[in-house]
Design a protein around this motif. Structure first.
Motif, mmCIF file in Angstrom:
data_model
loop_
_atom_site.group_PDB
_atom_site.id
_atom_site.type_symbol
_atom_site.label_atom_id
_atom_site.label_comp_id
_atom_site.label_asym_id
_atom_site.label_seq_id
_atom_site.Cartn_x
_atom_site.Cartn_y
_atom_site.Cartn_z
ATOM 1 N N GLY A 196 0.923 2.398 -8.174
ATOM 2 C CA GLY A 196 1.192 1.040 -8.644
ATOM 3 C C GLY A 196 1.765 0.133 -7.746
ATOM 4 O O GLY A 196 1.965 -1.205 -8.006
ATOM 5 N N ASN B 234 -4.976 -2.061 -10.214
ATOM 6 C CA ASN B 234 -4.414 -1.605 -8.912
ATOM 7 C C ASN B 234 -5.574 -2.026 -7.936
ATOM 8 O O ASN B 234 -6.571 -1.748 -7.831
ATOM 9 C CB ASN B 234 -4.675 0.218 -9.016
ATOM 10 C CG ASN B 234 -3.513 0.748 -9.616
ATOM 11 O OD1 ASN B 234 -2.449 0.079 -9.837
ATOM 12 N ND2 ASN B 234 -3.781 1.773 -10.385
ATOM 13 N N LYS C 44 0.802 -1.014 -0.048
ATOM 14 C CA LYS C 44 0.010 -0.230 0.022
ATOM 15 C C LYS C 44 0.798 1.133 0.038
ATOM 16 O O LYS C 44 1.536 1.715 0.943
ATOM 17 C CB LYS C 44 -0.918 0.065 1.206
ATOM 18 C CG LYS C 44 -1.810 1.146 1.096
ATOM 19 C CD LYS C 44 -2.972 1.040 2.518
ATOM 20 C CE LYS C 44 -3.875 0.029 2.182
ATOM 21 N NZ LYS C 44 -4.859 -0.045 3.402
ATOM 22 N N CYS D 297 0.353 -1.572 -5.540
ATOM 23 C CA CYS D 297 -0.433 -2.456 -5.043
ATOM 24 C C CYS D 297 -0.822 -3.522 -6.331
ATOM 25 O O CYS D 297 -2.070 -4.411 -6.130
ATOM 26 C CB CYS D 297 -1.692 -1.998 -4.564
ATOM 27 S SG CYS D 297 -2.400 -0.880 -5.779
ATOM 28 N N CYS E 190 0.284 4.601 -2.093
ATOM 29 C CA CYS E 190 -0.638 5.755 -2.038
ATOM 30 C C CYS E 190 -2.186 5.660 -1.628
ATOM 31 O O CYS E 190 -2.854 6.565 -1.355
ATOM 32 C CB CYS E 190 -0.526 6.341 -3.536
ATOM 33 S SG CYS E 190 -1.303 5.308 -4.662
ATOM 34 N N ASN E 191 -2.634 4.378 -1.778
ATOM 35 C CA ASN E 191 -3.937 3.769 -1.630
ATOM 36 C C ASN E 191 -5.001 4.510 -2.477
ATOM 37 O O ASN E 191 -6.146 4.899 -2.150
ATOM 38 C CB ASN E 191 -4.294 3.847 -0.151
ATOM 39 C CG ASN E 191 -5.458 2.885 -0.077
ATOM 40 O OD1 ASN E 191 -5.529 1.871 -0.371
ATOM 41 N ND2 ASN E 191 -6.090 3.476 1.202
ATOM 42 N N ALA F 138 -2.223 5.748 -7.618
ATOM 43 C CA ALA F 138 -1.161 6.637 -8.497
ATOM 44 C C ALA F 138 0.321 6.020 -8.535
ATOM 45 O O ALA F 138 1.156 6.591 -9.126
ATOM 46 C CB ALA F 138 -1.161 7.924 -7.630
HETATM 47 FE FE1 FES Z 1 -0.671 3.101 -4.840
HETATM 48 FE FE2 FES Z 1 -2.634 1.463 -5.368
HETATM 49 S S1 FES Z 1 -1.243 1.846 -3.430
HETATM 50 S S2 FES Z 1 -1.794 2.533 -6.926
#
Ligand code: FES
Ligand code: FES
Length: 216
Positions: free
Chosen positions: A109, A121, A101, A111, A103-104, A107
């Motif tokens: 990648g 994603n 995880k 994940c 940026c969640n 943005a």
């Molecule tokens: Fe960054 Fe999913 S955690 S794109």
């Protein structure tokens, strides 16, 4: 004969027969109805919930759903809050913490996983939408002790530093190779552009993908 003048007439009535300062019948009735309705509704709902603790608990619990999906070849059936992302399902419910995880928010990648062979994603994918889906994470790439060729290529090319982005880079690289977007370093860069490496290992990551695609 009397000479007294008559009493002055009372001020003319307003539309509803009441002065403009006083509440009108309309505003009084509207206010009374709203307040009364809220009290009655609150009393009925509150009373019902107090009388039925299960109903009270159900009202507090967020909606949840049951979903069955296959992750790295293993079938799982879980009940999750409808808002759970695939990333949280993997990490929090199934203990598969390889997918990271960052940026969640779609943005970085970190994940990236494969869902039915396509790159996704996981942080932006709702788990409850994956009924019967086949999910592959970085944990599912190796065959026992035998690393996936792209995992080996990352080691050969020294294509990471801190390693936080690496699981997402590798899964995304597998997808990129399967899609056939490996015709040139520029094409690889373009089709891997959703995967950010804050350590700046891009040149070596591209070399690792090229090595696995048989271009090197
Ligand atoms: Fe960054 Fe999913 S955690 S794109
Ligand atoms: Fe550190 Fe990519 S190796 S973010």
């Amino acid at each position: 004969m009397s000479t007294e003048l008559p009493e002055p007439a009372a001020p003319p009535p307003t539309g509803d027969g009441e002065s403009s300062q006083a509440p009108t019948r309309r505003t009084f009735i509207a206010t009374s109805t709203a307040v009364g309705g809220a009290v009655v509704a609150g009393g009925v709902i509150g009373g019902a919930l107090l009388a039925d603790p299960e109903a009270a608990t159900a009202a507090e619990s967020p909606p949840s759903s049951r979903v069955s999906l296959t992750v790295n070849g293993t079938r799982h059936t879980v009940t999750v809050d409808n808002r759970t992302s695939l990333l949280d399902l993997l990490r929090e419910h199934l203990g598969l913490t390889g997918s990271k995880k960052g940026c969640n928010a779609g943005a970085c990648g970190a994940c990236t996983v494969l869902v039915d062979g396509q790159r996704h994603n996981a942080c932006l994918t709702l788990a409850v939408r994956l009924e019967a889906a086949e999910v592959t994470t970085v944990e599912g790439l190796a065959e026992g002790d035998q690393l996936h060729p792209l995992q080996q290529a990352f080691i050969d090319q020294d294509a990471f530093q801190c390693g936080y982005c690496t699981p997402g880079q590798i899964v995304s690289g597998v997808g990129c190779i399967q899609e056939g977007h490996t015709g040139s370093p520029e094409e690889i860069r373009e089709w891997m552009s959703g995967n950010i490496c804050r350590c700046g290992c891009y040149v070596k990551i591209v070399r690792a993908v090229e090595q696995t695609a048989g271009r090197k």
